[in-house]
Write a protein that holds these residues in place. Structure first.
Motif, PDB file in Angstrom:
ATOM      1  N   SER A 118       0.833  -1.131   0.045  1.00  0.00           N
ATOM      2  CA  SER A 118       0.200  -0.095   0.148  1.00  0.00           C
ATOM      3  C   SER A 118       1.013   1.192  -0.093  1.00  0.00           C
ATOM      4  N   PHE A 119       1.792   1.291   0.772  1.00  0.00           N
ATOM      5  CA  PHE A 119       2.754   2.410   0.831  1.00  0.00           C
ATOM      6  C   PHE A 119       3.428   2.610  -0.456  1.00  0.00           C
ATOM      7  N   HIS A 120       4.060   1.556  -1.152  1.00  0.00           N
ATOM      8  CA  HIS A 120       4.635   1.457  -2.413  1.00  0.00           C
ATOM      9  C   HIS A 120       3.536   2.013  -3.536  1.00  0.00           C
ATOM     10  N   ASN A 121       2.407   1.744  -3.553  1.00  0.00           N
ATOM     11  CA  ASN A 121       1.403   2.281  -4.374  1.00  0.00           C
ATOM     12  C   ASN A 121       0.778   3.822  -4.035  1.00  0.00           C
ATOM     13  N   ASP A 122       1.027   3.927  -2.829  1.00  0.00           N
ATOM     14  CA  ASP A 122       0.701   5.557  -2.621  1.00  0.00           C
ATOM     15  C   ASP A 122       1.919   6.317  -3.040  1.00  0.00           C
ATOM     16  N   ALA A 123       2.864   5.991  -2.818  1.00  0.00           N
ATOM     17  CA  ALA A 123       4.238   6.745  -2.979  1.00  0.00           C
ATOM     18  C   ALA A 123       4.699   6.435  -4.703  1.00  0.00           C
ATOM     19  N   GLU A 124       3.964   5.807  -5.251  1.00  0.00           N
ATOM     20  CA  GLU A 124       4.506   5.550  -6.696  1.00  0.00           C
ATOM     21  C   GLU A 124       5.831   4.916  -6.998  1.00  0.00           C
ATOM     22  N   ILE A 125       6.118   3.873  -6.059  1.00  0.00           N
ATOM     23  CA  ILE A 125       7.731   3.659  -6.066  1.00  0.00           C
ATOM     24  C   ILE A 125       7.961   3.238  -7.435  1.00  0.00           C
ATOM     25  N   PRO A 126       7.146   2.285  -8.261  1.00  0.00           N
ATOM     26  CA  PRO A 126       7.656   2.016  -9.782  1.00  0.00           C
ATOM     27  C   PRO A 126       8.136   3.124 -10.585  1.00  0.00           C
ATOM     28  N   LYS A 127       7.374   4.184 -10.470  1.00  0.00           N
ATOM     29  CA  LYS A 127       7.911   5.559 -11.238  1.00  0.00           C
ATOM     30  C   LYS A 127       9.054   5.912 -10.482  1.00  0.00           C
ATOM     31  N   VAL A 128       9.256   5.951  -9.346  1.00  0.00           N
ATOM     32  CA  VAL A 128      10.290   6.342  -8.763  1.00  0.00           C
ATOM     33  C   VAL A 128      11.752   5.485  -9.178  1.00  0.00           C
ATOM     34  N   PHE A 129      11.519   4.267  -9.225  1.00  0.00           N
ATOM     35  CA  PHE A 129      12.515   3.325  -9.585  1.00  0.00           C
ATOM     36  C   PHE A 129      12.891   3.585 -11.001  1.00  0.00           C
ATOM     37  N   GLN A 130      11.920   3.840 -11.897  1.00  0.00           N
ATOM     38  CA  GLN A 130      12.202   4.165 -13.488  1.00  0.00           C
ATOM     39  C   GLN A 130      12.944   5.428 -13.434  1.00  0.00           C
ATOM     40  N   GLY A 131      12.770   6.539 -12.612  1.00  0.00           N
ATOM     41  CA  GLY A 131      13.270   7.805 -12.770  1.00  0.00           C
ATOM     42  C   GLY A 131      14.732   7.477 -12.289  1.00  0.00           C
ATOM     43  N   VAL A 132      14.959   6.912 -11.311  1.00  0.00           N
ATOM     44  CA  VAL A 132      16.412   6.477 -10.721  1.00  0.00           C
ATOM     45  C   VAL A 132      17.117   5.793 -11.910  1.00  0.00           C
ATOM     46  N   PHE A 133      16.504   4.896 -12.393  1.00  0.00           N
ATOM     47  CA  PHE A 133      17.292   4.151 -13.319  1.00  0.00           C
ATOM     48  C   PHE A 133      17.836   4.985 -14.730  1.00  0.00           C
ATOM     49  N   GLU A 134      16.544   5.806 -15.081  1.00  0.00           N
ATOM     50  CA  GLU A 134      16.813   6.706 -16.290  1.00  0.00           C
ATOM     51  C   GLU A 134      17.997   7.601 -15.757  1.00  0.00           C
ATOM     52  N   MET A 135      17.748   7.992 -14.759  1.00  0.00           N
ATOM     53  CA  MET A 135      18.914   9.182 -14.212  1.00  0.00           C
ATOM     54  C   MET A 135      20.464   8.447 -14.463  1.00  0.00           C
ATOM     55  N   ILE A 136      20.558   7.010 -13.810  1.00  0.00           N
ATOM     56  CA  ILE A 136      21.758   6.588 -13.801  1.00  0.00           C
ATOM     57  C   ILE A 136      22.342   6.068 -15.134  1.00  0.00           C
ATOM     58  N   PHE A 137      21.382   5.338 -15.792  1.00  0.00           N
ATOM     59  CA  PHE A 137      21.766   4.575 -16.913  1.00  0.00           C
ATOM     60  C   PHE A 137      21.537   5.407 -18.282  1.00  0.00           C
ATOM     61  N   GLY A 138      20.827   6.374 -18.045  1.00  0.00           N
ATOM     62  CA  GLY A 138      20.585   7.124 -19.328  1.00  0.00           C
ATOM     63  C   GLY A 138      19.335   6.991 -20.480  1.00  0.00           C
ATOM     64  N   TYR A 139      18.652   5.782 -20.005  1.00  0.00           N
ATOM     65  CA  TYR A 139      17.548   5.360 -20.999  1.00  0.00           C
ATOM     66  C   TYR A 139      16.356   4.886 -19.997  1.00  0.00           C
ATOM     67  N   LYS A 140      15.340   4.779 -20.432  1.00  0.00           N
ATOM     68  CA  LYS A 140      14.241   4.490 -19.397  1.00  0.00           C
ATOM     69  C   LYS A 140      13.754   3.168 -19.755  1.00  0.00           C
ATOM     70  N   GLU A 141      13.608   2.371 -18.610  1.00  0.00           N
ATOM     71  CA  GLU A 141      13.389   0.794 -18.381  1.00  0.00           C
ATOM     72  C   GLU A 141      11.815   0.755 -17.656  1.00  0.00           C
ATOM     73  N   GLU A 142      11.193   0.012 -18.310  1.00  0.00           N
ATOM     74  CA  GLU A 142       9.780  -0.307 -17.609  1.00  0.00           C
ATOM     75  C   GLU A 142       9.741  -1.124 -16.525  1.00  0.00           C
ATOM     76  N   ASN A 143      10.856  -2.129 -16.100  1.00  0.00           N
ATOM     77  CA  ASN A 143      11.010  -3.006 -15.182  1.00  0.00           C
ATOM     78  C   ASN A 143      12.468  -2.910 -14.741  1.00  0.00           C
ATOM     79  N   PRO A 144      12.981  -1.909 -13.911  1.00  0.00           N
ATOM     80  CA  PRO A 144      14.087  -1.532 -13.600  1.00  0.00           C
ATOM     81  C   PRO A 144      14.803  -2.529 -12.278  1.00  0.00           C
ATOM     82  N   THR A 145      14.950  -3.889 -12.812  1.00  0.00           N
ATOM     83  CA  THR A 145      15.230  -4.851 -12.011  1.00  0.00           C
ATOM     84  C   THR A 145      16.636  -4.670 -11.074  1.00  0.00           C
ATOM     85  N   LEU A 146      17.546  -3.878 -11.652  1.00  0.00           N
ATOM     86  CA  LEU A 146      18.953  -3.375 -11.031  1.00  0.00           C
ATOM     87  C   LEU A 146      18.620  -2.696  -9.928  1.00  0.00           C
ATOM     88  N   ILE A 147      17.475  -1.720  -9.940  1.00  0.00           N
ATOM     89  CA  ILE A 147      17.085  -1.079  -8.871  1.00  0.00           C
ATOM     90  C   ILE A 147      16.158  -1.642  -7.894  1.00  0.00           C
TER      91      ILE A 147
END
Length: 209
Positions: A118-147
């Motif tokens: 519920s916390f992850h859903n409210d905080a939109e953690i998947p979008k946060v992970f996608q943003g962090v992954f894109e910021m580190i690796f330079g491209y967008k990933e729908e399922n950033p497993t490395l994060i």
């Protein structure tokens, strides 16, 4: 002569017909004085029924003063003791204890998982992970497993460290948060029971007068 008295807050007794000083308090005095005072009877109990009894430190002091009227009695512990009496010792069956443990474990697991999701859903953690992954690796990933994988491992380790318990063993000698809360709960229950019995005694005295 100095006598020091340390009254306990809660005492569980079974299979006895009377409550003695030794049952509810620790007496610090010379060996002969302690041996004489400890078996002294404070009150009798109903051996047929389970019940609660309130013992005040003043009751113990009065009893000591009857034996040693010139002694100086100092109380170092509680002011009141709650005696929880049962006619026979109660032993919980092993299967019932394990059933309770299993039930509580399932409830805690499901509840914790629901709260985290519920916390992850409210905080939109998947979008946060996608943003962090894109910021580190330079491209967008729908399922950033490395994060997601390091985050999941870190979350599990954080829970283990917080609760100070892993595989049935403590990580440090400090009490776990559950032990702290249980200690607080036990103390509050004892205080509440003592307050109720004190109020009932006062009401009984006022009613009789």
């Amino acid at each position: 002569m100095d006598i020091y008295l340390k009254l306990k807050k809660k005492i569980s007794l079974s299979g006895v017909s009377q409550i003695t000083i030794k049952d509810v308090a620790e007496v610090v005095a010379t060996s002969d004085v302690a041996e004489k005072l400890e078996p002294a009877r404070i009150m009798t109990v109903d051996t047929q029924n389970k019940g609660s009894y309130l013992v005040s430190v003043t009751d113990v002091v009065k009893l000591i003063k009857k034996t040693y009227p010139d002694a100086s009695v100092s109380s170092l512990g509680e002011t009141d003791a709650w005696v929880d009496y049962s006619p026979e010792p109660t032993f919980e069956k092993a299967w019932l204890r394990w059933a309770k443990i299993a039930f509580v474990s399932v409830v805690l697991f499901v509840g914790s998982a629901t709260a985290i999701m519920s916390f992850h859903n409210d905080a939109e953690i998947p979008k946060v992970f996608q943003g962090v992954f894109e910021m580190i690796f330079g491209y967008k990933e729908e399922n950033p497993t490395l994060i997601e994988v390091p985050y999941s491992i870190g979350l599990a380790l954080g829970i283990i460290v917080f609760f100070n318990h892993a595989m049935g063993r403590k990580i440090t000698d400090d009490p776990t948060p559950i032990e702290v809360q249980m200690s607080i709960y036990d103390g509050e229950v004892s205080d509440t029971v003592i307050n109720i019995m004190e109020r009932q005694q006062e009401e009984g005295k006022n009613g009789s007068s």
